[in-house]
Motif scaffolding. Structure first.
Motif, PDB file in Angstrom:
ATOM      1  N   ARG A   1      12.899  56.582  34.738  1.00 51.82           N
ATOM      2  CA  ARG A   1      13.508  57.314  33.965  1.00 51.82           C
ATOM      3  C   ARG A   1      12.157  58.369  33.721  1.00 51.82           C
ATOM      4  O   ARG A   1      12.449  59.862  33.280  1.00 51.82           O
ATOM      5  CB  ARG A   1      13.922  56.265  32.293  1.00 51.82           C
ATOM      6  N   GLU A   2      11.328  58.102  33.205  1.00 47.05           N
ATOM      7  CA  GLU A   2       9.695  59.231  33.463  1.00 47.05           C
ATOM      8  C   GLU A   2       9.429  60.162  34.456  1.00 47.05           C
ATOM      9  O   GLU A   2       9.091  60.853  34.620  1.00 47.05           O
ATOM     10  CB  GLU A   2       8.090  58.102  32.958  1.00 47.05           C
TER      11      GLU A   2
ATOM     12  N   ARG B   1      10.916  61.326  37.847  1.00 51.84           N
ATOM     13  CA  ARG B   1      12.184  61.872  37.976  1.00 51.84           C
ATOM     14  C   ARG B   1      11.848  61.780  39.771  1.00 51.84           C
ATOM     15  O   ARG B   1      13.066  61.492  40.787  1.00 51.84           O
ATOM     16  CB  ARG B   1      12.113  63.351  37.762  1.00 51.84           C
ATOM     17  N   GLU B   2      11.163  62.142  40.622  1.00 47.46           N
ATOM     18  CA  GLU B   2      10.624  62.137  41.840  1.00 47.46           C
ATOM     19  C   GLU B   2      10.712  60.731  42.459  1.00 47.46           C
ATOM     20  O   GLU B   2      10.795  60.785  43.825  1.00 47.46           O
ATOM     21  CB  GLU B   2       9.058  62.430  42.551  1.00 47.46           C
TER      22      GLU B   2
ATOM     23  N   THR C   1      17.309  55.378  40.254  1.00 48.77           N
ATOM     24  CA  THR C   1      16.998  56.218  39.714  1.00 48.77           C
ATOM     25  C   THR C   1      18.428  56.935  39.116  1.00 48.77           C
ATOM     26  O   THR C   1      19.203  56.758  39.302  1.00 48.77           O
ATOM     27  CB  THR C   1      16.759  57.371  40.074  1.00 48.77           C
ATOM     28  N   PRO C   2      18.065  56.971  37.548  1.00 45.69           N
ATOM     29  CA  PRO C   2      19.806  57.021  36.862  1.00 45.69           C
ATOM     30  C   PRO C   2      20.257  58.465  37.056  1.00 45.69           C
ATOM     31  O   PRO C   2      21.273  58.987  36.345  1.00 45.69           O
ATOM     32  CB  PRO C   2      19.528  56.984  35.039  1.00 45.69           C
ATOM     33  N   TYR C   3      19.361  59.645  37.558  1.00 44.55           N
ATOM     34  CA  TYR C   3      19.603  60.974  37.690  1.00 44.55           C
ATOM     35  C   TYR C   3      20.610  61.665  39.428  1.00 44.55           C
ATOM     36  O   TYR C   3      20.808  62.389  38.627  1.00 44.55           O
ATOM     37  CB  TYR C   3      18.289  61.631  37.458  1.00 44.55           C
ATOM     38  N   ARG C   4      20.722  60.647  40.050  1.00 43.42           N
ATOM     39  CA  ARG C   4      21.660  61.049  41.273  1.00 43.42           C
ATOM     40  C   ARG C   4      22.229  59.113  41.636  1.00 43.42           C
ATOM     41  O   ARG C   4      21.740  58.144  41.429  1.00 43.42           O
ATOM     42  CB  ARG C   4      20.872  61.860  42.095  1.00 43.42           C
ATOM     43  N   THR C   5      22.680  59.904  42.498  1.00 43.07           N
ATOM     44  CA  THR C   5      23.887  58.373  42.882  1.00 43.07           C
ATOM     45  C   THR C   5      22.865  57.765  43.636  1.00 43.07           C
ATOM     46  O   THR C   5      21.496  57.979  44.051  1.00 43.07           O
ATOM     47  CB  THR C   5      24.819  58.440  43.286  1.00 43.07           C
TER      48      THR C   5
ATOM     49  N   ASP D   1      11.750  66.238  45.054  1.00 38.49           N
ATOM     50  CA  ASP D   1      11.323  65.950  44.107  1.00 38.49           C
ATOM     51  C   ASP D   1      10.061  65.733  43.806  1.00 38.49           C
ATOM     52  O   ASP D   1       9.632  66.608  42.675  1.00 38.49           O
ATOM     53  CB  ASP D   1      12.185  64.747  43.180  1.00 38.49           C
TER      54      ASP D   1
ATOM     55  N   GLU E   1       8.444  68.252  40.685  1.00 35.93           N
ATOM     56  CA  GLU E   1       7.480  67.084  39.412  1.00 35.93           C
ATOM     57  C   GLU E   1       6.424  67.294  39.587  1.00 35.93           C
ATOM     58  O   GLU E   1       5.638  67.362  38.216  1.00 35.93           O
ATOM     59  CB  GLU E   1       8.360  65.557  39.307  1.00 35.93           C
TER      60      GLU E   1
END
Length: 697
Positions: A93-94, A96-97, A116-120, A191, A195
């Motif tokens: 979560r901290e 993103r890359e 990662t929780p930001y994409r599938t 990313d 990032e």
């Protein structure tokens, strides 16, 4: 002694030299400024971009090192899968890359993983097992180096139709100097650029990862396009892999006047001011004179082009030196074909060229020309002639010298056409007035002649009755005296009956003419065509005997009765017959015959169907003579009211005949006869079965 021409040349050369010096100074100044500014600003922008690229590589390397340290802290101590999973999720979560974090044992079996929780999941389509060989090679390299190792980048397709360029980092887990497993991190190259590189560095530029051959792997920001692009490249050397960081920018375009050139600009500006001051006084006067001259020329040109009168100038030798557009349009010849042309001019009619040339030579030989206008005839390019009005005057220059002649030419063809139309209208008005007068006279005569004709008819009828009574009284006496008196009484009775019939016929004619003039409804009836000829034959025979004309009658017995106003049609036949006999009489006497032979003068009256079949709706009547025929000039005006070739004629006979036939719906025309003479023919509608009785039309 200095001549004005030499003074003007000296002034012009000095002015041109000053202009040349000004141009040289301006070009030198601008060229120097652009060259120095470009060099200086380009070097500054490139240096700044190189520095930014170095800082970007440093930021990426620092971010990767920080992730390694965090990962080492995550694996320190005894970790249960549950505690590792929670700590790994916080880490993703901290960061993103990072796309995926895996915990593997020494045989590379997966003990746990977090995405990662930001994409599938990036491995959703192909699965992680397909890359087991690449992970093994990377972890083998990491074990050999006893530190982190990076794999080559590879492309992972996604469900949205796009893809993602990623690479793996493998870090050995050492416990008391013994290898217990591996930590595997999957990075997204795009990313990483977004990032790990500072926001200030990435603003307004295109940042990308490329391979050594220039293949772009990932891009952050918009790529720059165009010819003024600044590019900086720095190597990102990682254990097991090497990437190139490429930075593109269009910012910082070189300024035209950087501060370092202020002294040079000031010096050149002073030189320019000095040159401009020298030119200012000369230019001010010249511009004012040129402006006034340009306005005067423009005004004169506009005036000459807009005027409708043709203007022509000749020199003393008669050559054309100037023509305006109106004159060129008038004669249909371009100005280049008229200038410097002498005699004969292109617009002179060939048949009048000799007369015009003599006239021009006489005028050019004189010292002065009359200012009043004279009419002439010009010819256009297509050969058409048109009348013109020419007004000429001497051409005097600014010093009062006679240099030629100026002519103003007006096209008066439209004026002549209007005059002709006015004259024709006046003639038509006069003809109309005469027709109106003829109508009034016809009405007056019809009213005044009715009573004398009625009296003649009454006297003739009374005379017949008296003769009849006398014959009854003298019949016994005639038997004793002799048979001579009886035929005499019969002849007198026949003559008196003819007088009564013709008086009655004259009354009918006058009544029909009166109705025709007053435009009243005419009574039409079905009449046998032969009956129309029989009604006029006594009068035709009488005049034919007098003029020595033989009358021939040809009647097609299959012709149907015609629907007509009997009296008016009989007058048409009678008028055409008289005209034919008079034409043959005039032709015979003009040929020189003292007493024309009846064999040479034959009047043919013919009645036949207007079509080839006998069932035609029209019946044709024709009157053919053996005269000299009708000339072309007479034929054009033959049916015009008041046109006649006879000295005693009024010119209304044929016009009224055509009007009568046209009111019946027919057509009256003529054609030449063979071998000579003229055939007048007209058509009348055949009567239908329901037209047996008279009716108004």
């Amino acid at each position: 002694m200095r001549f004005p021409f030499a003074k003007g040349v000296s002034r012009a050369s000095r002015r041109w030299s000053l202009w040349a010096l000004l141009v040289v100074l301006v070009l030198a100044l601008l060229g120097t400024l652009v060259w120095l500014a470009g060099r200086y600003e380009s070097s500054m922008v490139q240096s700044r971009l190189e520095h930014d690229a170095t800082e970007a590589v440093t930021d990426i390397r620092s971010g990767l090192t920080r992730n390694i340290q965090t990962l080492q802290a995550l694996q320190s101590g005894d970790r249960t899968p549950e505690s590792w999973h929670a700590s790994a999720a916080d880490l993703l979560r901290e960061r993103r890359e990072i796309m995926r974090l895996e915990w593997r044992n020494e045989t590379l079996d997966v003990l746990g993983f977090v995405e990662t929780p930001y994409r599938t999941s990036v491995f959703e389509l192909l699965g992680r097992g397909s890359l087991q060989t690449d992970v093994g090679l990377t972890c083998t390299t990491a074990g050999r180096l006893s530190g982190a190792a990076y794999s080559t980048s590879y492309f992972m397709p996604q469900r949205d139709g796009l893809g993602l360029e990623v690479l793996d980092m493998c870090l050995p887990i050492m416990v008391a100097g013994r290898l217990t497993g591996y930590s595997v991190i999957t990075y997204s190259l795009q990313d990483m650029l977004g990032e790990l590189v500072g926001r200030q560095l990435a603003r307004g530029i295109g940042l990308s990862f490329t391979e050594a051959d220039g293949t772009r792997l990932a891009l952050q920001g918009m790529p720059s396009r165009g010819s003024r692009i600044y590019i900086a490249q720095q190597l990102l050397d990682l254990p097991g892999n090497t990437l190139v960081v490429r930075m593109e920018s269009r910012l910082g375009t070189p300024a035209l006047f950087p501060n370092v050139l202020t002294a040079l600009v000031t010096a050149m500006s002073l030189a320019l001011l000095a040159v401009l001051y020298l030119l200012a006084r000369d230019m001010r006067r010249r511009l004012k004179v040129e402006h006034d001259l340009g306005e005067a020329l423009a005004f004169r040109k506009a005036m000459e082009d807009s005027v409708l009168t043709g203007l022509r100038a000749r020199d003393l030798q008669g050559r054309i030196t100037y023509v305006n557009p109106a004159f060129c349009k008038m004669v249909g010849v371009d100005a280049k074909d008229l200038l410097n042309q002498s005699f004969p001019s292109p617009y002179w009619p060939p048949e009048l060229a000799g007369v015009y040339q003599q006239r021009q030579e006489i005028r050019l030989a004189g010292n002065s020309l009359p200012r009043e206008g004279h009419e002439s005839v010009f010819m256009r390019r297509d050969g058409t002639r048109f009348p013109v009005l020419i007004m000429e005057a001497p051409l005097i220059n600014a010093v009062g010298k006679h240099t030629g002649w100026m002519s103003a030419i007006l096209d008066v063809s439209e004026q002549r056409r209007v005059e002709e139309i006015s004259r024709a209208s006046q003639d038509r008005l006069q003809a109309t007035a005469r027709l109106a007068m003829v109508g009034e006279m016809a009405s007056l005569l019809s009213h005044e002649l009715n009573q004398p004709l009625a009296a003649i008819s009454s006297y003739a009828t009374g005379s017949i009755n008296l003769l009849q009574d006398r014959m009854d009284y003298d019949q016994p006496l005639a038997a004793s005296v002799g048979p001579a008196s009886a035929p005499l009484s019969e002849d007198l009775q026949l003559a008196m009956r003819r007088i009564a019939e013709q008086a009655e016929r004259a009354g009918k004619v006058i009544k029909s003419v009166h109705d025709f003039v007053r435009r009243r409804d005419q009574v039409r009836e079905a009449v046998e065509p032969r009956a129309l000829l029989d009604a006029i034959m006594p009068l035709v025979t009488l005049q034919a005997r007098k003029l020595g004309v033989t009358v021939a009658i040809e009647v097609d017995e299959t012709c149907a009765p015609v629907l007509c106003d009997r009296t008016m049609v009989e007058q048409v036949l009678l008028n055409l017959s008289r005209n034919g006999m008079q034409a043959m009489q005039a032709a015979a006497f003009e040929a020189g015959a003292a007493e024309p032979s009846p064999r040479e003068k034959v009047l043919t009256l013919r009645i036949r169907p207007a079509a080839s079949n006998a069932q035609s709706r029209w019946v044709e009547f024709s009157v053919a003579d053996c005269g000299e025929g009708i000339s072309v000039e007479v034929a054009e005006q033959l049916f015009t009211p008041f046109f006649t070739t006879k000295e005693e004629g009024m010119g209304l006979g044929l016009s009224l005949c055509r009007t009568v036939i046209e009111q019946h719906g027919g057509f009256l025309g003529f054609e030449p006869a063979q071998p000579r003479g003229t055939i007048f023919s007209f058509t009348l509608p055949a009567a239908q079965p329901h037209d047996a009785g008279p009716h108004a039309a």
